[in-house]
Design a protein around this motif. Structure first.
Motif, PDB file in Angstrom:
ATOM      1  N   ASN A  21     -29.180   4.116 -34.166  1.00 51.18           N
ATOM      2  CA  ASN A  21     -28.234   3.889 -34.068  1.00 51.18           C
ATOM      3  C   ASN A  21     -27.416   3.589 -32.429  1.00 51.18           C
ATOM      4  OD1 ASN A  21     -28.128   2.585 -36.608  1.00 51.18           O
ATOM      5  ND2 ASN A  21     -26.576   4.287 -37.002  1.00 51.18           N
ATOM      6  N   PHE A  70     -24.778   2.210 -30.040  1.00 52.15           N
ATOM      7  CA  PHE A  70     -22.801   0.823 -29.794  1.00 52.15           C
ATOM      8  C   PHE A  70     -22.445   0.969 -28.156  1.00 52.15           C
ATOM      9  CE2 PHE A  70     -22.962   2.398 -34.666  1.00 52.15           C
ATOM     10  CZ  PHE A  70     -22.849   3.233 -34.507  1.00 52.15           C
ATOM     11  N   LEU A  82     -14.828  -1.532 -30.561  1.00 57.74           N
ATOM     12  CA  LEU A  82     -16.307  -2.012 -30.894  1.00 57.74           C
ATOM     13  C   LEU A  82     -16.937  -3.343 -30.166  1.00 57.74           C
ATOM     14  CD1 LEU A  82     -18.861  -0.586 -31.454  1.00 57.74           C
ATOM     15  CD2 LEU A  82     -18.818  -1.982 -33.645  1.00 57.74           C
ATOM     16  N   PHE A 138     -23.076  -2.959 -31.132  1.00 55.77           N
ATOM     17  CA  PHE A 138     -24.028  -1.977 -32.623  1.00 55.77           C
ATOM     18  C   PHE A 138     -25.532  -2.263 -32.347  1.00 55.77           C
ATOM     19  CE2 PHE A 138     -24.637   0.123 -35.811  1.00 55.77           C
ATOM     20  CZ  PHE A 138     -25.078  -0.336 -37.199  1.00 55.77           C
ATOM     21  N   SER A 161     -25.951   7.248 -32.861  1.00 53.14           N
ATOM     22  CA  SER A 161     -26.159   8.208 -34.147  1.00 53.14           C
ATOM     23  C   SER A 161     -27.497   8.265 -34.539  1.00 53.14           C
ATOM     24  CB  SER A 161     -24.951   7.917 -34.978  1.00 53.14           C
ATOM     25  OG  SER A 161     -25.111   6.473 -35.442  1.00 53.14           O
ATOM     26  N   SER A 220     -29.203   7.889 -40.876  1.00 51.21           N
ATOM     27  CA  SER A 220     -28.960   8.729 -42.561  1.00 51.21           C
ATOM     28  C   SER A 220     -27.575   7.978 -43.302  1.00 51.21           C
ATOM     29  CB  SER A 220     -29.314   9.920 -41.696  1.00 51.21           C
ATOM     30  OG  SER A 220     -28.898  10.494 -41.452  1.00 51.21           O
ATOM     31  N   GLY A 221     -26.789   8.034 -42.692  1.00 47.99           N
ATOM     32  CA  GLY A 221     -25.690   7.672 -43.371  1.00 47.99           C
ATOM     33  C   GLY A 221     -24.659   7.653 -42.467  1.00 47.99           C
ATOM     34  N   LEU A 222     -23.852   6.383 -43.504  1.00 43.19           N
ATOM     35  CA  LEU A 222     -22.027   6.181 -42.323  1.00 43.19           C
ATOM     36  C   LEU A 222     -21.483   7.617 -42.325  1.00 43.19           C
ATOM     37  CD1 LEU A 222     -19.583   6.537 -44.650  1.00 43.19           C
ATOM     38  CD2 LEU A 222     -20.305   5.236 -45.638  1.00 43.19           C
ATOM     39  N   ARG A 223     -21.477   8.906 -42.467  1.00 38.55           N
ATOM     40  CA  ARG A 223     -21.374   9.566 -41.907  1.00 38.55           C
ATOM     41  C   ARG A 223     -21.854  10.376 -40.670  1.00 38.55           C
ATOM     42  NH1 ARG A 223     -18.063  12.438 -47.588  1.00 38.55           N
ATOM     43  NH2 ARG A 223     -18.023  10.432 -48.884  1.00 38.55           N
ATOM     44  N   THR A 234     -22.123  11.773 -37.119  1.00 42.10           N
ATOM     45  CA  THR A 234     -21.469  11.623 -36.068  1.00 42.10           C
ATOM     46  C   THR A 234     -21.753  11.188 -34.411  1.00 42.10           C
ATOM     47  OG1 THR A 234     -21.196  13.605 -36.717  1.00 42.10           O
ATOM     48  CG2 THR A 234     -21.037  13.798 -33.954  1.00 42.10           C
ATOM     49  N   GLN A 235     -21.494  10.219 -33.934  1.00 44.48           N
ATOM     50  CA  GLN A 235     -21.636   9.619 -33.158  1.00 44.48           C
ATOM     51  C   GLN A 235     -21.361  10.394 -31.375  1.00 44.48           C
ATOM     52  OE1 GLN A 235     -20.056   5.716 -32.564  1.00 44.48           O
ATOM     53  NE2 GLN A 235     -19.683   4.703 -34.470  1.00 44.48           N
ATOM     54  N   PHE A 294     -21.323  10.336 -27.514  1.00 49.34           N
ATOM     55  CA  PHE A 294     -20.842   9.940 -27.071  1.00 49.34           C
ATOM     56  C   PHE A 294     -21.676   9.652 -25.336  1.00 49.34           C
ATOM     57  CE2 PHE A 294     -17.501   7.077 -28.866  1.00 49.34           C
ATOM     58  CZ  PHE A 294     -17.794   7.292 -29.617  1.00 49.34           C
ATOM     59  N   TYR A 352     -14.243   8.491 -45.684  1.00 53.92           N
ATOM     60  CA  TYR A 352     -13.757   9.548 -44.967  1.00 53.92           C
ATOM     61  C   TYR A 352     -13.615   9.184 -43.570  1.00 53.92           C
ATOM     62  CZ  TYR A 352     -17.383  12.166 -42.226  1.00 53.92           C
ATOM     63  OH  TYR A 352     -18.235  13.760 -41.485  1.00 53.92           O
ATOM     64  N   LEU A 374     -12.407  11.049 -39.388  1.00 53.46           N
ATOM     65  CA  LEU A 374     -12.571  11.869 -38.355  1.00 53.46           C
ATOM     66  C   LEU A 374     -11.646  12.076 -36.880  1.00 53.46           C
ATOM     67  CD1 LEU A 374     -15.460   9.350 -38.706  1.00 53.46           C
ATOM     68  CD2 LEU A 374     -16.796  11.352 -37.535  1.00 53.46           C
ATOM     69  N   TYR A 418     -11.674  12.692 -32.924  1.00 47.87           N
ATOM     70  CA  TYR A 418     -12.623  13.215 -31.927  1.00 47.87           C
ATOM     71  C   TYR A 418     -11.481  13.526 -30.557  1.00 47.87           C
ATOM     72  CZ  TYR A 418     -17.239  10.741 -33.398  1.00 47.87           C
ATOM     73  OH  TYR A 418     -18.441  10.187 -34.209  1.00 47.87           O
ATOM     74  N   GLY A 457     -16.797  11.425 -22.212  1.00 52.71           N
ATOM     75  CA  GLY A 457     -17.047  10.832 -23.351  1.00 52.71           C
ATOM     76  C   GLY A 457     -16.323  11.947 -24.674  1.00 52.71           C
ATOM     77  N   PRO A 458     -15.168  10.844 -25.529  1.00 52.23           N
ATOM     78  CA  PRO A 458     -15.168  11.267 -26.927  1.00 52.23           C
ATOM     79  C   PRO A 458     -16.064  12.738 -27.621  1.00 52.23           C
ATOM     80  CG  PRO A 458     -15.336   8.528 -27.013  1.00 52.23           C
ATOM     81  CD  PRO A 458     -15.715   9.086 -25.769  1.00 52.23           C
ATOM     82  N   ASN A 501     -22.784   0.952 -45.287  1.00 58.03           N
ATOM     83  CA  ASN A 501     -23.963   2.238 -44.752  1.00 58.03           C
ATOM     84  C   ASN A 501     -23.948   1.445 -43.034  1.00 58.03           C
ATOM     85  OD1 ASN A 501     -24.821   4.621 -44.815  1.00 58.03           O
ATOM     86  ND2 ASN A 501     -25.679   4.248 -45.426  1.00 58.03           N
ATOM     87  N   THR A 502     -23.401   0.570 -42.487  1.00 60.16           N
ATOM     88  CA  THR A 502     -23.301   1.154 -40.773  1.00 60.16           C
ATOM     89  C   THR A 502     -23.730   2.047 -40.169  1.00 60.16           C
ATOM     90  OG1 THR A 502     -21.190  -0.117 -40.808  1.00 60.16           O
ATOM     91  CG2 THR A 502     -22.181  -1.648 -41.368  1.00 60.16           C
ATOM     92  N   GLY A 503     -22.897   2.691 -40.656  1.00 56.49           N
ATOM     93  CA  GLY A 503     -22.680   4.022 -39.412  1.00 56.49           C
ATOM     94  C   GLY A 503     -21.569   3.803 -38.340  1.00 56.49           C
TER      95      GLY A 503
END
Lengths: 114, 113
Positions: free
Chosen positions: A31, A33, A45, A48, A94, A97-100, A102-103, A105, B32, B34, B36, B43-44, B97-99
């Motif tokens: 991914n 962005f 955003l 993507f 990122s 593997s899953g929506l959780r 970490t991105q 930057f 969920y 987060l 930053y 960057g963050p 589940n896009t990220g």
């Protein structure tokens, strides 16, 4: 150590110019962005990409396009720069593997359009 | 529609005291969250996260609390240090589940020595 780099830290362009912002990541992330950060608006955003040559519009895609020809590189293109595109542009990547996940930057590009 | 909101643009605290940064959300499907942290000209960077199955997650001086009924989360920094001075963003993943993440507007924290 994870690394996202952006081609320029500061950029000044004229109205109507075509502008390319480049982003490279070395983490083999699927991914990538592009965001812009403006005071009082947070990170919004723009586009993507979840795979090479795949892209999806974000919340504010108007006036922008993107290109992802290689997995590690994601380019943001301003076809005809306008003053309202003056902003801080942030690239992130990122895993998919899953929506959780970490991105991570890059340091950002401060673009000024005169 | 701003689904993740940080209504305080700025916060100033004295070194050694507690900093509390707040975040509200409107989408009850978010499960969920987060936080930053962003320094100027950088960057963050990811700070801490919390799943909706928990109401608290702690990592050193940083604790995030989640109140699902109020759709509210907060980040506590104890004790605050001058190096904590930065912009803090809360974020939540888009549905599916896009990220992709939805970010709040950010709160600028200043910790005074």
């Amino acid at each position: 150590d994870v690394k996202v780099t952006q081609s320029s830290r500061y950029l000044v362009k004229r109205t109507g110019e075509k502008v390319f912002l480049e982003c490279v990541q070395d983490m083999d992330h699927e991914n990538m962005f592009w965001y812009r950060q403006d005071p009082g608006l947070g990170l919004r955003l723009i586009y993507f990409s979840y795979d090479v040559k795949m892209k999806e519009k974000g919340d504010i895609p108007e006036g922008y396009s993107v290109s992802r020809e290689k997995k590690e590189r994601f380019s943001l293109i301003l076809e005809s720069a306008s003053t309202n595109q003056t902003s801080m542009y942030l690239c992130a990547s990122s895993l998919r593997s899953g929506l959780r996940d970490t991105q991570y930057f890059g340091p950002g590009t401060r673009l000024t359009v005169l | 529609d701003q689904q993740v909101k940080q209504n305080s643009p700025s916060l100033s605290v004295q070194e050694g005291r507690i900093s509390i940064l707040n975040c509200d959300y409107t989408n009850s499907m978010f499960d969920y969250f987060l936080w930053y942290k962003k320094y100027p000209a950088e960057g963050p960077t990811f700070l801490i996260s919390i799943s909706s199955i928990k109401d608290k997650n702690e990592d050193g001086r940083f604790t995030v609390f989640l109140n699902k009924s109020a759709k509210h989360l907060s980040l506590h920094i104890v004790p605050s240090q001058p190096g904590d001075s930065a912009v803090y963003f809360c974020a939540a993943p888009y549905s599916g589940n896009t990220g992709k993440l939805i970010f709040g507007q950010g709160t600028t924290l200043q910790v005074k020595p």
